[in-house]
Design a protein around this motif. Structure first.
Motif, short mmCIF file in Angstrom:
data_model
loop_
_atom_site.label_atom_id
_atom_site.label_comp_id
_atom_site.label_asym_id
_atom_site.label_seq_id
_atom_site.Cartn_x
_atom_site.Cartn_y
_atom_site.Cartn_z
N PHE A 1 0.80 -1.22 0.00
CA PHE A 1 0.00 0.00 0.00
C PHE A 1 0.84 1.28 0.00
O PHE A 1 0.32 2.36 0.13
CB PHE A 1 -0.93 0.03 1.21
N SER A 2 2.13 1.16 -0.14
CA SER A 2 3.01 2.32 -0.08
C SER A 2 2.79 3.31 -1.23
O SER A 2 2.72 4.51 -1.01
CB SER A 2 4.46 1.85 -0.07
N ARG A 3 2.66 2.81 -2.45
CA ARG A 3 2.60 3.69 -3.63
C ARG A 3 1.23 3.76 -4.30
O ARG A 3 0.95 4.71 -5.02
CB ARG A 3 3.63 3.25 -4.65
N SER A 4 0.37 2.74 -4.10
CA SER A 4 -0.96 2.76 -4.72
C SER A 4 -1.85 1.72 -4.07
O SER A 4 -1.36 0.81 -3.39
CB SER A 4 -0.85 2.49 -6.23
N ILE A 5 -3.15 1.87 -4.30
CA ILE A 5 -4.11 0.87 -3.85
C ILE A 5 -5.07 0.57 -5.00
O ILE A 5 -5.26 1.38 -5.89
CB ILE A 5 -4.92 1.33 -2.61
N THR A 6 -5.63 -0.62 -4.97
CA THR A 6 -6.66 -1.00 -5.93
C THR A 6 -7.98 -1.05 -5.17
O THR A 6 -8.07 -1.70 -4.14
CB THR A 6 -6.35 -2.38 -6.55
N VAL A 7 -8.97 -0.32 -5.66
CA VAL A 7 -10.28 -0.28 -5.01
C VAL A 7 -11.35 -0.77 -5.97
O VAL A 7 -11.25 -0.60 -7.18
CB VAL A 7 -10.64 1.13 -4.50
N GLU A 8 -12.36 -1.41 -5.38
CA GLU A 8 -13.50 -1.86 -6.16
C GLU A 8 -14.75 -1.31 -5.51
O GLU A 8 -14.96 -1.47 -4.30
CB GLU A 8 -13.54 -3.39 -6.18
N GLY A 9 -15.56 -0.64 -6.30
CA GLY A 9 -16.79 -0.04 -5.79
C GLY A 9 -17.82 0.07 -6.89
O GLY A 9 -17.75 -0.66 -7.89
N ASP A 10 -18.75 0.98 -6.70
CA ASP A 10 -19.82 1.17 -7.67
C ASP A 10 -19.29 1.53 -9.06
O ASP A 10 -19.86 1.17 -10.07
CB ASP A 10 -20.80 2.26 -7.20
N GLY A 11 -18.17 2.24 -9.10
CA GLY A 11 -17.60 2.67 -10.37
C GLY A 11 -16.67 1.65 -10.99
O GLY A 11 -15.94 1.96 -11.93
N GLY A 12 -16.63 0.43 -10.46
CA GLY A 12 -15.74 -0.60 -10.98
C GLY A 12 -14.43 -0.64 -10.20
O GLY A 12 -14.34 -0.17 -9.09
N THR A 13 -13.41 -1.19 -10.84
CA THR A 13 -12.10 -1.32 -10.21
C THR A 13 -11.19 -0.23 -10.73
O THR A 13 -11.15 0.04 -11.93
CB THR A 13 -11.50 -2.71 -10.52
N LYS A 14 -10.45 0.40 -9.80
CA LYS A 14 -9.49 1.41 -10.23
C LYS A 14 -8.29 1.43 -9.27
O LYS A 14 -8.38 0.99 -8.14
CB LYS A 14 -10.13 2.78 -10.34
N LYS A 15 -7.21 1.95 -9.79
CA LYS A 15 -5.97 2.08 -9.02
C LYS A 15 -5.83 3.54 -8.61
O LYS A 15 -5.96 4.43 -9.44
CB LYS A 15 -4.79 1.65 -9.88
#
Length: 175
Positions: free
Chosen positions: A52-66
């Protein structure tokens, strides 16, 4: 009357807590977005926090994004039984820092592969404590609390490893 107020406050606190799934991020505009945050587990089944130091991947209503530190202010997730809050700092917007203590003097951990770097922040000054002379740097940060400086320099109550405790003691200091 007191019991009614106490019951109402307890109910509202529990309701607010239960509405969150444990993971969300905060935009630079202050909006909170519920999401699932990608998990990176090691061989022992624990989350590899350096992921989690430089980026995270999230999944929600808008889909998956970094998302990178420049994209959001903070994110929170629950790992087994421990909650973590990661934030971006004004002095380093290229990485996420694990917020351990927030106050006049704040304490963070920066997770990098194979290592954890301690960081203290006071005002706009960001101090990495993985350097030679960490004891001196901490003494400078707590200098406006003379009693605590004495205890720190004596070395009987606190050592360099007691970074979180010294930050809590400083924040409790009236100096």
């Amino acid at each position: 009357m007191k019991y009614t107020l106490l019951f109402l406050l307890s109910f509202l606190s529990i309701s607010a807590f239960c509405q969150r799934n444990g993971s969300y991020y905060v935009t630079h505009g202050g909006d909170t977005v519920d999401c699932d945050i990608g998990s990176y587990t090691n061989l022992r089944g624990r989350t590899e926090l350096s992921a989690f130091s430089r980026s995270i991947t999230v999944e929600g209503d808008g889909g998956t994004k970094k998302l990178k530190p420049r994209d959001i202010r903070a994110f929170v997730f629950l790992d087994v039984d421990t909650g973590y809050k990661f934030v971006t700092l004004a002095g380093d917007k290229s990485r996420f820092f694990h917020e351990v203590v927030k106050g006049k003097l704040s304490f963070y951990k920066l997770y990098v592969p194979g290592n954890t770097l301690p960081v203290m922040v006071k005002g706009d000054k960001l101090v990495y404590l993985n350097v030679i002379g960490a004891k001196k740097h901490i003494a400078e940060l707590i200098a406006d609390c003379p009693e605590l400086v004495k205890e720190w320099e004596a070395g009987e109550k606190y050592t360099v490893r007691d970074r979180e405790e010294i930050v809590r003691a400083y924040n409790a200091c009236g100096g």
